[in-house]
Design an enzyme around this catalytic site. Structure first.
Site, PDB file in Angstrom:
ATOM      1  N   HIS A  57       0.801  -1.230   0.000  1.00  0.00           N
ATOM      2  CA  HIS A  57       0.000   0.000   0.000  1.00  0.00           C
ATOM      3  C   HIS A  57       0.829   1.273   0.000  1.00  0.00           C
ATOM      4  O   HIS A  57       0.284   2.372   0.043  1.00  0.00           O
ATOM      5  CB  HIS A  57      -0.981   0.022   1.188  1.00  0.00           C
ATOM      6  CG  HIS A  57      -0.308   0.230   2.524  1.00  0.00           C
ATOM      7  ND1 HIS A  57       0.234  -0.807   3.242  1.00  0.00           N
ATOM      8  CD2 HIS A  57      -0.076   1.349   3.248  1.00  0.00           C
ATOM      9  CE1 HIS A  57       0.768  -0.337   4.353  1.00  0.00           C
ATOM     10  NE2 HIS A  57       0.597   0.972   4.384  1.00  0.00           N
TER      11      HIS A  57
HETATM   12  C1  UD1 Z   1      -2.404   5.633   5.604  1.00  0.00           C
HETATM   13  C2  UD1 Z   1      -1.132   6.221   6.183  1.00  0.00           C
HETATM   14  C3  UD1 Z   1       0.012   5.230   6.040  1.00  0.00           C
HETATM   15  C4  UD1 Z   1      -0.353   3.890   6.647  1.00  0.00           C
HETATM   16  C5  UD1 Z   1      -1.655   3.396   6.061  1.00  0.00           C
HETATM   17  C6  UD1 Z   1      -2.053   2.154   6.776  1.00  0.00           C
HETATM   18  C7  UD1 Z   1      -0.797   8.664   5.998  1.00  0.00           C
HETATM   19  C8  UD1 Z   1      -0.103   9.727   5.246  1.00  0.00           C
HETATM   20  N1  UD1 Z   1      -0.740   7.442   5.458  1.00  0.00           N
HETATM   21  O1  UD1 Z   1      -2.190   5.441   4.206  1.00  0.00           O
HETATM   22  O2  UD1 Z   1       1.146   5.729   6.716  1.00  0.00           O
HETATM   23  O3  UD1 Z   1       0.674   2.978   6.390  1.00  0.00           O
HETATM   24  O4  UD1 Z   1      -2.682   4.399   6.237  1.00  0.00           O
HETATM   25  O5  UD1 Z   1      -3.052   1.434   6.167  1.00  0.00           O
HETATM   26  O6  UD1 Z   1      -1.363   8.934   7.026  1.00  0.00           O
HETATM   27  N2  UD1 Z   1      -9.688   4.707   1.673  1.00  0.00           N
HETATM   28  C9  UD1 Z   1     -10.824   3.956   1.694  1.00  0.00           C
HETATM   29  N3  UD1 Z   1     -11.345   3.599   2.900  1.00  0.00           N
HETATM   30  C10 UD1 Z   1     -10.820   3.978   4.077  1.00  0.00           C
HETATM   31  C11 UD1 Z   1      -9.659   4.746   4.057  1.00  0.00           C
HETATM   32  C12 UD1 Z   1      -9.096   5.110   2.844  1.00  0.00           C
HETATM   33  O7  UD1 Z   1     -11.358   3.591   0.658  1.00  0.00           O
HETATM   34  O8  UD1 Z   1     -11.360   3.606   5.140  1.00  0.00           O
HETATM   35  C13 UD1 Z   1      -9.090   5.087   0.381  1.00  0.00           C
HETATM   36  C14 UD1 Z   1      -9.399   6.531  -0.020  1.00  0.00           C
HETATM   37  O9  UD1 Z   1      -9.640   6.573  -1.384  1.00  0.00           O
HETATM   38  C15 UD1 Z   1      -8.110   7.259   0.284  1.00  0.00           C
HETATM   39  C16 UD1 Z   1      -7.033   6.184   0.097  1.00  0.00           C
HETATM   40  O10 UD1 Z   1      -7.669   4.969   0.480  1.00  0.00           O
HETATM   41  O11 UD1 Z   1      -7.904   8.371  -0.547  1.00  0.00           O
HETATM   42  C17 UD1 Z   1      -5.813   6.432   0.943  1.00  0.00           C
HETATM   43  O12 UD1 Z   1      -6.159   6.630   2.330  1.00  0.00           O
HETATM   44  P1  UD1 Z   1      -5.216   7.543   3.304  1.00  0.00           P
HETATM   45  O13 UD1 Z   1      -5.680   7.421   4.699  1.00  0.00           O
HETATM   46  O14 UD1 Z   1      -5.053   8.905   2.733  1.00  0.00           O
HETATM   47  O15 UD1 Z   1      -3.812   6.887   3.157  1.00  0.00           O
HETATM   48  P2  UD1 Z   1      -3.386   5.359   3.200  1.00  0.00           P
HETATM   49  O16 UD1 Z   1      -2.800   4.998   1.890  1.00  0.00           O
HETATM   50  O17 UD1 Z   1      -4.507   4.534   3.738  1.00  0.00           O
HETATM   51  N1  UDP Z   2      -3.549  -5.926   8.989  1.00  0.00           N
HETATM   52  C1  UDP Z   2      -4.781  -6.562   9.109  1.00  0.00           C
HETATM   53  N2  UDP Z   2      -5.440  -6.959   7.980  1.00  0.00           N
HETATM   54  C2  UDP Z   2      -4.933  -6.773   6.728  1.00  0.00           C
HETATM   55  C3  UDP Z   2      -3.665  -6.137   6.619  1.00  0.00           C
HETATM   56  C4  UDP Z   2      -3.009  -5.709   7.767  1.00  0.00           C
HETATM   57  O1  UDP Z   2      -5.269  -6.785  10.223  1.00  0.00           O
HETATM   58  O2  UDP Z   2      -5.600  -7.147   5.746  1.00  0.00           O
HETATM   59  C5  UDP Z   2      -2.868  -5.431  10.226  1.00  0.00           C
HETATM   60  C6  UDP Z   2      -1.456  -5.924  10.437  1.00  0.00           C
HETATM   61  O3  UDP Z   2      -1.417  -7.167  11.090  1.00  0.00           O
HETATM   62  C7  UDP Z   2      -0.878  -4.805  11.307  1.00  0.00           C
HETATM   63  C8  UDP Z   2      -1.564  -3.574  10.762  1.00  0.00           C
HETATM   64  O4  UDP Z   2      -2.746  -4.025  10.107  1.00  0.00           O
HETATM   65  O5  UDP Z   2      -1.261  -5.009  12.668  1.00  0.00           O
HETATM   66  C9  UDP Z   2      -0.631  -2.894   9.794  1.00  0.00           C
HETATM   67  O6  UDP Z   2      -1.281  -1.921   9.095  1.00  0.00           O
HETATM   68  P1  UDP Z   2      -0.809  -1.395   7.663  1.00  0.00           P
HETATM   69  O7  UDP Z   2       0.044  -2.377   6.982  1.00  0.00           O
HETATM   70  O8  UDP Z   2      -2.044  -0.918   6.983  1.00  0.00           O
HETATM   71  O9  UDP Z   2       0.009  -0.063   8.059  1.00  0.00           O
HETATM   72  P2  UDP Z   2       1.549   0.284   8.341  1.00  0.00           P
HETATM   73  O10 UDP Z   2       2.013  -0.570   9.466  1.00  0.00           O
HETATM   74  O11 UDP Z   2       2.303   0.085   7.068  1.00  0.00           O
HETATM   75  O12 UDP Z   2       1.510   1.739   8.676  1.00  0.00           O
END
Ligand code: UD1
Ligand code: UDP
Length: 373
Positions: free
Chosen positions: A213
């Site tokens: 991601h």
């Molecule tokens: C965010 C964090 C990242 C973290 C990740 C974990 C920031 C800058 N990024 O990235 O550090 O590793 O979460 O998963 O804070 N969306 C949905 N449903 C949701 C949330 C998001 O569909 O519930 C979609 C939206 O289109 C959104 C995109 O995902 O624009 C990205 O979401 P966003 O929270 O901006 O960043 P992540 O890539 O999720």
């Molecule tokens: N995780 C989960 N389901 C998934 C993918 C990740 O429960 O389908 C959990 C994972 O075990 C960890 C957390 O989500 O506890 C990590 O989140 P993510 O990878 O989104 O974020 P990051 O750590 O890169 O910020």
């Protein structure tokens, strides 16, 4: 009676939830603490938020700011605007933030401007890659926080170099691993292995897990297509389960990316199912921060599909290998790992399930009460 310590805890995105769960549990054991939970609403899908509250017994948030998605500036600004009245009304002695997401920096900034102390859990991690949005969030949050709780010793050096005072830094271990240890026995009861056809009687067939991601890996069709091309070589040998993050799903929905039928794209799964899959996998391929740590704690081989990591201890001590994103290197590393040449690892110091307890003890001793403006 002495005044209770009022701590306002923040969650926003999925990885914040396994970090806050043990902290809330620990705070609730202390009647002298008044814990408040605020969700910014950065993540809002059931599978990225609510399911974690249910499975991990996290209390329902007192407030949900419902900021939703947006560009970095607009999401950060919206959190800043919406958290300020909550802080003014609740008057906490301390705001506690975890991790490195936009919610982490936005709330920290709002709090310090109101004269409220900030604790940062998972401080001092550095990838030294300023193109990562999280790196900016980490540096800024650590510049603002009064209490810096670190998961690995390298982080102490980074914070000292950035001029943070030694007495503000506390090496306490890893709250995400507190959750892993607490929930692993329950996760073993998950039915996900049967549901995905990965069971072989009582045992498990070999399989891999993939998550992707990071914007640098998934925001371009070309890059994502190259990465999945490399994973196809693994999927030719065994099923690879790929719970797809919504950011990644957006690119896949545009079309034009094909993959091996044994690369199995599924919706994000809840924490217990995911922990179960991680613990039984032959190989994990990921660009996640938290999953590098969880695989190290589980002793499961992990290939990190990034050029850098802010969690070097998972490499120096754990099972993590930084492979980069060159498809040929990914395929070679995956084959070597599956041939039994994966990295053996050991559990890093203090990743023992008691980090939240250490943090709460320090806060109880050190944070002044009843002085917030
Ligand atoms: C965010 C964090 C990242 C973290 C990740 C974990 C920031 C800058 N990024 O990235 O550090 O590793 O979460 O998963 O804070 N969306 C949905 N449903 C949701 C949330 C998001 O569909 O519930 C979609 C939206 O289109 C959104 C995109 O995902 O624009 C990205 O979401 P966003 O929270 O901006 O960043 P992540 O890539 O999720
Ligand atoms: N995780 C989960 N389901 C998934 C993918 C990740 O429960 O389908 C959990 C994972 O075990 C960890 C957390 O989500 O506890 C990590 O989140 P993510 O990878 O989104 O974020 P990051 O750590 O890169 O910020």
């Amino acid at each position: 009676m002495s005044q209770r310590l009022k701590i306002l805890n923040i969650v926003g995105a999925r990885p914040n939830l396994p970090k806050i769960a043990p902290l809330m549990r620990e705070m609730q054991l202390h009647p002298e603490i008044d814990p408040i939970l605020v969700h910014t609403g950065q993540h809002y899908d059931e599978k990225l938020s609510d399911i974690f509250f249910r499975q991990m017994g996290i209390p329902a948030p007192h407030v949900n700011l419902e900021v939703g998605s947006g560009s970095h500036a607009s999401q950060t600004a919206e959190i800043l605007k919406r958290i300020e009245p909550v802080l003014l009304e609740r008057k906490p002695d301390l705001v506690l933030v975890v991790g490195d997401v936009n919610s982490t920096i936005a709330v920290s900034l709002a709090a310090v401007k109101l004269g409220i102390r900030v604790a940062h859990v998972e401080a001092g991690l550095r990838s030294f890659d300023r193109t990562m949005p999280e790196e900016i969030n980490r540096i800024l949050t650590d510049a603002l926080a009064d209490y810096l709780f670190v998961t690995e010793e390298d982080a102490i050096g980074h914070l000292l170099k950035e001029g943070r005072p030694r007495e503000a830094i506390h090496f306490v271990g890893n709250v995400m691993i507190d959750s892993l240890r607490h929930f692993l026995p329950v996760a073993q009861e998950s039915a996900i292995g049967d549901e995905l056809g990965l069971k072989n009687g009582a045992g498990w067939r070999p399989f891999g897990v993939l998550t992707l991601h990071r914007p640098s890996n998934v925001d371009s069709t070309e890059k994502l297509s190259q990465l999945l091309g490399a994973i196809d070589a693994v999927a030719a040998e065994m099923p690879v389960i790929f719970p797809v993050h919504p950011r990644t799903q957006q690119i896949l929905t545009r079309g034009g990316i094909t993959h091996h039928p044994q690369l199995r794209l599924i919706a994000p799964v809840g924490y217990l199912d995911f922990l179960c899959l991680l613990s039984k996998a032959s190989l994990v391929l990921t660009d996640s921060g938290g999953i590098q740590e969880e695989t190290t704690a589980l002793g499961v081989p992990c290939l990190t599909l990034r050029e850098n990591t802010e969690r070097p201890i998972t490499i120096s001590e754990g099972t993590n290998l930084l492979v980069g994103t060159d498809p040929a290197k990914i395929v070679a590393a995956a084959h070597a790992t599956l041939a039994g040449k994966g990295k053996a690892g050991r559990i890093p110091p203090l990743w023992d399930g008691h980090a939240a307890q250490r943090i709460v003890e320090i806060l109880l001793r050190q944070v002044p009460r009843g002085k917030a403006s």
